[in-house]
Structures are given as structure tokens and as C-alpha cells.
Scaffold this motif. Structure first.
Motif, short mmCIF file in Angstrom:
data_model
loop_
_atom_site.label_atom_id
_atom_site.label_comp_id
_atom_site.label_asym_id
_atom_site.label_seq_id
_atom_site.Cartn_x
_atom_site.Cartn_y
_atom_site.Cartn_z
N SER A 493 0.95 -1.39 -0.11
CA SER A 493 -0.43 0.32 -0.11
C SER A 493 0.68 1.07 -0.10
N ALA A 494 2.01 1.18 -0.17
CA ALA A 494 3.16 2.41 -0.80
C ALA A 494 2.31 3.52 -1.57
N ILE A 495 2.69 5.02 -1.18
CA ILE A 495 2.63 5.91 -1.89
C ILE A 495 3.28 5.42 -3.80
N LEU A 496 2.29 5.74 -4.26
CA LEU A 496 2.62 4.83 -5.67
C LEU A 496 3.58 6.35 -6.59
N GLU A 497 4.93 5.56 -6.80
CA GLU A 497 6.01 5.99 -7.44
C GLU A 497 6.29 6.07 -8.95
N GLU A 498 6.45 6.62 -8.75
CA GLU A 498 7.41 6.81 -10.55
C GLU A 498 8.61 6.15 -11.09
N GLY A 499 7.86 4.72 -12.06
CA GLY A 499 9.37 3.86 -11.65
C GLY A 499 8.83 2.30 -11.23
N MET A 500 7.77 3.11 -10.63
CA MET A 500 6.98 1.75 -9.84
C MET A 500 6.20 0.60 -10.85
N ILE A 501 6.17 -0.59 -10.58
CA ILE A 501 5.25 -1.47 -12.76
C ILE A 501 4.33 -2.78 -10.81
N GLN A 502 3.28 -3.15 -11.65
CA GLN A 502 2.25 -3.12 -10.91
C GLN A 502 1.43 -3.86 -11.82
N SER A 503 0.39 -4.85 -11.43
CA SER A 503 -0.33 -5.60 -12.48
C SER A 503 -1.69 -4.90 -12.24
N ASN A 504 -2.46 -5.13 -12.58
CA ASN A 504 -3.68 -5.29 -12.75
C ASN A 504 -4.53 -5.72 -13.04
N GLU A 505 -4.98 -6.44 -12.63
CA GLU A 505 -6.09 -8.33 -12.52
C GLU A 505 -7.29 -8.56 -12.09
N PRO A 506 -7.87 -7.28 -12.62
CA PRO A 506 -9.67 -7.72 -12.32
C PRO A 506 -10.10 -8.77 -12.59
N GLY A 507 -11.20 -9.71 -11.70
CA GLY A 507 -11.71 -10.75 -12.33
C GLY A 507 -13.21 -11.03 -11.65
N VAL A 508 -13.85 -12.38 -12.13
CA VAL A 508 -15.37 -13.06 -11.86
C VAL A 508 -14.60 -13.99 -11.85
N TYR A 509 -15.38 -15.05 -10.65
CA TYR A 509 -15.35 -16.40 -10.73
C TYR A 509 -16.20 -17.00 -9.51
N GLU A 510 -16.63 -17.70 -10.31
CA GLU A 510 -17.86 -18.31 -10.20
C GLU A 510 -17.98 -19.96 -9.77
N GLU A 511 -17.97 -20.28 -8.55
CA GLU A 511 -17.56 -22.01 -8.27
C GLU A 511 -18.84 -22.59 -9.13
N GLY A 512 -17.85 -23.74 -9.91
CA GLY A 512 -18.11 -25.01 -10.50
C GLY A 512 -19.04 -24.32 -11.94
N LYS A 513 -19.01 -23.57 -12.06
CA LYS A 513 -19.09 -22.23 -14.13
C LYS A 513 -17.26 -21.68 -14.18
N PHE A 514 -17.10 -21.38 -14.29
CA PHE A 514 -16.10 -20.34 -15.19
C PHE A 514 -15.12 -19.08 -14.03
N GLY A 515 -14.25 -18.77 -14.86
CA GLY A 515 -13.55 -17.77 -13.82
C GLY A 515 -12.76 -16.85 -15.45
#
Length: 596
Positions: A493-515
């Protein structure tokens, strides 16, 4: 599961002999590493659970395993018939490890753990809580080695020097920066135990842990010298020469535990990572704070970023070739989750400077994708058909950088429900990708952008939205990331500084159906500066098509469609020159503009 039951029985016998009523086995090594080598896979050995996060507690007549939302479905399956109860972290009503133990023990009984595998803060918390409930604590008990007689050996891979043309900074410059931080804090010594921090500081890489190109080692940085604790036979000649030049002495791996007693104080330790046994051997005159290297390592310099961009283009070509292959051939030839993952790895191997995958590929078809960190095995390996969706979360380590990408591929007809959630999750991804914010924001301030389209419908995914990414280091790196609430032990949860790299990966997961998951990597950049302050943004690093067959444009806002069309234009421009003629023709159609 018979092996797990037998192993637990042996452990309980050893506990009885040691007069211990509760034994705690974390997922860790002596360096607080997220992904561990097989030598340290004790929690997996005694539980059968193969996820990357969890803590096993064994009592006289019962046992329980705590893990987070990424692994609830997987853990429930793997713990069946083991006698181990699943504890769902973050779910209301789930007791903490301490509460569970106290509720099962009588006053005066003993709780034990191996302090080399538990960091100082955690060990202190345990001791304070248990002693407050009249329980004894034995913080230095290794029962694992006694029972695990065929335990694998400690790794001993050969190191290699990571060249400045990839790192942007030589060892001496990094040591100078670290010592300046030490001087500012008034300390004489800095003890480092995190292996990615040590790898970064000394530009040293190895192959001790799958998907994590570093060496098991400790180091102590002094005011004008340093000690590196690693078997010197493992060191390459170039690194040896540089260590000698920079006054870095090489000492046996385990020697640090005795030598710690003589370290010059005040000594700087990071209590969130240094193991309790080592810390107990250090002088009492200590400065406790996060390691200075965490932030230095996270803020990539211009050389690292330039290299990373090239690594992502190569990786984008491999992943786009994979998308072409699977969309063209599913239903025409035999393929499965595992064979698809193997094909993707082969395409990565064809790229220049590829070393290895950056983590174990998640190739999950239909309902298997509802398990966020599913791992296909011979038992679960689903055949792929021209229907439904395949989620593939993968990445590569190249000499010029590390990648992490998820795409959800539509292999044939999908349901209206699947298309609806595919689009909603993509909307969240796009909203975060387009974020513009004032300097001082943290991931916790921006997470709502990704989660918003799902929260509006009372839907959520039980994990963070994104994590920091290292440079030929850990694919999960502190201190930056995206999460809707602060999880202290994550340090993301650090302050976002220039040069930091991070992922962006929202999703939906329904057990027994799909992800469904959509993931790119992004780098923090500076925008305009005016009377309101310094504005910041996120530049995209990943260039691979999102599968248009899963998108319902009517569910999207006009500016989201505009972003997607522009992104796909860039994908075609950047990636098509790296493809065959047939692949490039297909990519043109796969990145066509869409509209409502």
C-alpha cells in the motif's frame, strides 16, 4: 491422502516426545520468501495443499490450515480426507490461528514453531498472545527435519552476474546509496535476509527456486564493508571479482547466526522479514524499519524500464502467437490445459534472452478457472473443446525483464452470463488502466476504479487487484499494488512512485461455472505539474489482444470502447512485425475496432 495422514501421525508422535501441544508450520523459508524451494515445502508435505500461501497448525487430535480467498476452492479439494480443517482467512467467523490454538489447549501447555521460518513480528505476536493466555512458547523447535527423512537438499545453483546494461546501476553505486540511508538513520550495520533484495544489491542472480532467479543468501552491510553469506563455490568468477573490489567478504551460509552476535550496533533490521531466530542473536541496540532496498528496487530506473518494455514486446509476440494457435486449432486437434501451457512456454522459449517462466502457468478451462490459482495436474488436466473459456495466467523471465499477463480466451460458444461478466471485468481493467491521479495516492485509493463495475452489482473477487513486479526478480514485489483495504502483512500500500511496475487484474470467479481475469502490467509515470500538485498516470507495458469474442460492447461506456480500440491499434502496430504473415493477418481482425 494416506501419506498426509501418516506424516501427521509421525509429527504428533514427535510433538508428544517434545511435550508440545500445538505446532505451527508456515509457508516460508529462512528468508520469508513467498515461493519456496522443495527443501522448505514443509506445509505442503504435511498437508497436501499446494497453494503458495497458508499456515498449518497441528494439535494432538486435530489440525487446521489457514489460506486466503485465492485458494478456498483448491484447498477444500486438496484437504479432503486429511483430517485437516480449512480456515478461510478474511471470512467472518473464521478464528485466527491464535484463537484456534487457545480454544483447544489447556493452561500450561506448549505451542512451538521453528523461529527460522517465522519473521520477528509474527513471532512476537504469537508469544505475546499465547503467554497472555498462560501457554508456554517454544520458538526454536525444528520437528520437520526429524520426520522428513528424505527431505530434498538445499539448492546450490551457480550464480551469474547481472550486467549493468540490464540493471542500470553497478554494485558500488547501490552500496553507496544504501550506506547513505544507513548514515541518515544513524546505524552501523544493516542485516538483509530477503533474497531478492540481496540479488538486487549485488546484481547477482541464480536458479535456487523455480520461477525466482535468485540465490539463498544473507548479507550484512557495514559502514565500509559487507559480508555475504553463501557457499563461495557457487559464485561465478565475475561476481567474485566484483565482491573483492567492493570489499564484500564471502562467508558460509549458516555462519551468520553466530556472527550476528558480534555485529556492530546500532543495527538496522526489517522486522517484517528477518527470521526470529536470527534476530534474537543480534544486539539489542536496533533500528527497526522496512529495508531501504524495498523502495530502491521497486522504482525502476530508465535502463530497467527500457529493457522491460522490450521484454514485454517479445512476451506479447509469444502470447499473441499462442492466441492465434489456440483460436485456430481448438476442436481441430487434441489439446488440454497442460499441453496448451506447454505450447505457450515453447513460444516464449523461442524469444531472445528468455530464461524461464516467471511463475507456474495457470491454464484453467471452464469451471477450473474459478480456482484463482488452479494448477493443472495429470488428474485434473481438462481436454479443451471448441466451447467455453480458457483462462491463462502466465509470465516470463527474460534477461531484460519480467512479465506477467492473463488473458481469458473464448474457445467457442459461451453463455450470456459469461459474456456479461467478461465485459464487466474488462470494464474494471480499463478504468484502472486509464487512471490519472495526484502524487501521494496509493493503490488503495485507485482500487475502486477496477472493482467498481463489479461492486455496483454486488460482485467481488476475493484478492487484490494488482501487485508489484520485480526486474528479473520476484513476480510479486512490495511495496506497491492495488487493494481495496490495507493488509499489513502484504506491504503493498505504498505511495505510487514514478518507475513502479504493477499488475492490473480484476476478474470474476463463479464456483462450478467459470473464471475470468484480464491482466496487464503498467508502470507509474509523471504527468503534468500545476498549482494542484504533481499528476501521475499509468503507462501500459503489456500488448496482447483481449478476446473480442467475449465482449458485449453494449455494456461498455463510449470512452471505454475508445480506449480498447486505441489499445488494440497499438497491439497491432507493435506486435504484428514480430509475427508470421498469417498471424499478422489474423491479428488485424483480432484487433479490429468495435462499436455499440
Amino acid at each position: 491422502m494416506d501419506n498426509v495422514v501418516e506424516r501427521l501421525a509421525k509429527l504428533r508422535k514427535a510433538m508428544e516426545e517434545a511435550q508440545v501441544s500445538a505446532y505451527i508450520i508456515p509457508t516460508s523459508d529462512f528468508h520469508d520468501t513467498e515461493y519456496v524451494c522443495e527443501y522448505f515445502a514443509a506445509r505442503k508435505y504435511f498437508s497436501g495443499f499446494t497453494g503458495s500461501a497458508g499456515t498449518l497448525v497441528v494439535l494432538k487430535n486435530t489440525a487446521a490450515l489457514w489460506t486466503d480467498g485465492r485458494y478456498f476452492i483448491q484447498a477444500a479439494k486438496q484437504l479432503e480426507n486429511s483430517g485437516i480443517e480449512l480456515m478461510k482467512m478474511g471470512v467472518e467467523g473464521t478464528p485466527s490461528i491464535e484463537e484456534y490454538i487457545v480454544s483447544h489447549l489447556q493452561k500450561g501447555e506448549t505451542v512451538a514453531f521453528d523461529g527460522r521460518t517465522i519473521n520477528v513480528l509474527e513471532a512476537r505476536r504469537y508469544e505475546r498472545f499465547f503467554k497472555g493466555h498462560d501457554l508456554k512458547v517454544e520458538p526454536s523447535l525444528d520437528l520437520i527435519s526429524k520426520i522428513w527423512t528424505d527431505r530434498p537438499s538445499l539448492p546450490d545453483s551457480k550464480t551469474f552476474h547481472y550486467d549493468v546494461k540490464y540493471t542500470g546501476k553497478e554494485m558500488d553505486e547501490k552500496l553507496k546509496e544504501v550506506r547513505q540511508k544507513m548514515k541518515e538513520e544513524g546505524v552501523s550495520s544493516l542485516v538483509l535476509t530477503k533474497i531478492d533484495e540481496i540479488a538486487w544489491l549485488y546484481n547477482l542472480r541464480a536458479d535456487d527456486i523455480p520461477f525466482f532467479p535468485v540465490a539463498l543468501a544473507y548479507t550484512i552491510v557495514h559502514e565500509d564493508s559487507a559480508d555475504l553469506y553463501i557457499d563461495d563455490s557457487r559464485l561465478d568468477e565475475q561476481s567474485k571479482a566484483l565482491f573483492e573490489k567492493n570489499n564484500v567478504s564471502i562467508k558460509p551460509y549458516d555462519a551468520i547466526y553466530e556472527e550476528a552476535k558480534e555485529v556492530k550496533a546500532p543495527v538496522w533490521i526489517d522486522a517484517t522479514s528477518i527470521n526470529a531466530t536470527l534476530a534474537n542473536n543480534l544486539p539489542n541496540d536496533r533500528y527497526e524499519a522496512f529495508s531501504p532496498i524495498i523502495l530502491m528496487k521497486a522504482c525502476k530506473n530508465s535502463i530497467e524500464i527500457a529493457n522491460t518494455k522490450e521484454a514485454h514486446l517479445k512476451d506479447g509476440a509469444a502470447c499473441t502467437k499462442f492466441m492465434y494457435w489456440i483460436k485456430q486449432n481448438v476442436g481441430q486437434e487434441e489439446m488440454s490445459e497442460m499441453s496448451a501451457a506447454q505450447h505457450l512456454q515453447a513460444l516464449r522459449k523461442d524469444q531472445p534472452l528468455y530464461l524461464e517462466d516467471s511463475f507456474n502457468t495457470i491454464s484453467a478451462y471452464k469451471e477450473n478457472a474459478a480456482m484463482m490459482h488452479y494448477s493443472a495436474s495429470e488428474d485434473s488436466n481438462a481436454p479443451l473443446k471448441a466451447e467455453g473459456m480458457l483462462l491463462v495466467d502466465s509470465g516470463g523471465h527474460y534477461l531484460d525483464g519480467t512479465t506477467d499477463i492473463t488473458r481469458t480466451y473464448v474457445l467457442g460458444p459461451i453463455t450470456p452470463e459469461e459474456k456479461f461478466w467478461f465485459t464487466k471485468a474488462l470494464r474494471g481493467h480499463i478504468r484502472l488502466e486509464r487512471a490519472k491521479f495526484l502524487y501521494g495516492c496509493r493503490g488503495i485509493n485507485l482500487d475502486i476504479l477496477a472493482r467498481g463495475p463489479l461492486w455496483e452489482l454486488d460482485m467481488d473477487y476475493q484478492c487484490g487487484t494488482g501487485h508489484g513486479v520485480g526486474h528479473l526478480l520476484s513476480v510479486h514485489e512490495a511495496p506497491n499494488g492495488f487493494r481495496w483495504k490495507i493488509v499489513p502483512e502484504r506491504n503493498d500500500s505504498a505511495i505510487l512512485e514514478e518507475g513502479m511496475i504493477q499488475s492490473n487484474e480484476p476478474g470474476v470467479y463463479e464456483e462450478g461455472k467459470f473464471g475470468i481475469r484480464h491482466e496487464n502490467e503498467m508502470v507509474v509515470v509523471k504527468g503534468n505539474k500545476n498549482k494542484y500538485g504533481q499528476f501521475m498516470g499509468l503507462d501500459t507495458l503489456t500488448f496482447v489482444p483481449f478476446d473480442l469474442d467475449g465482449i458485449d460492447p453494449k455494456l461498455m461506456l463510449d470512452d471505454e470502447i475508445e480506449w480498447l480500440n486505441d489499445y488494440h491499434r497499438q497491439v497491432y502496430e507493435k506486435i504484428s512485425p514480430r509475427l508470421s504473415k498469417e498471424e499478422a493477418i489474423w491479428l488485424k481482425e483480432a484487433t479490429r475496432p468495435i462499436s455499440k
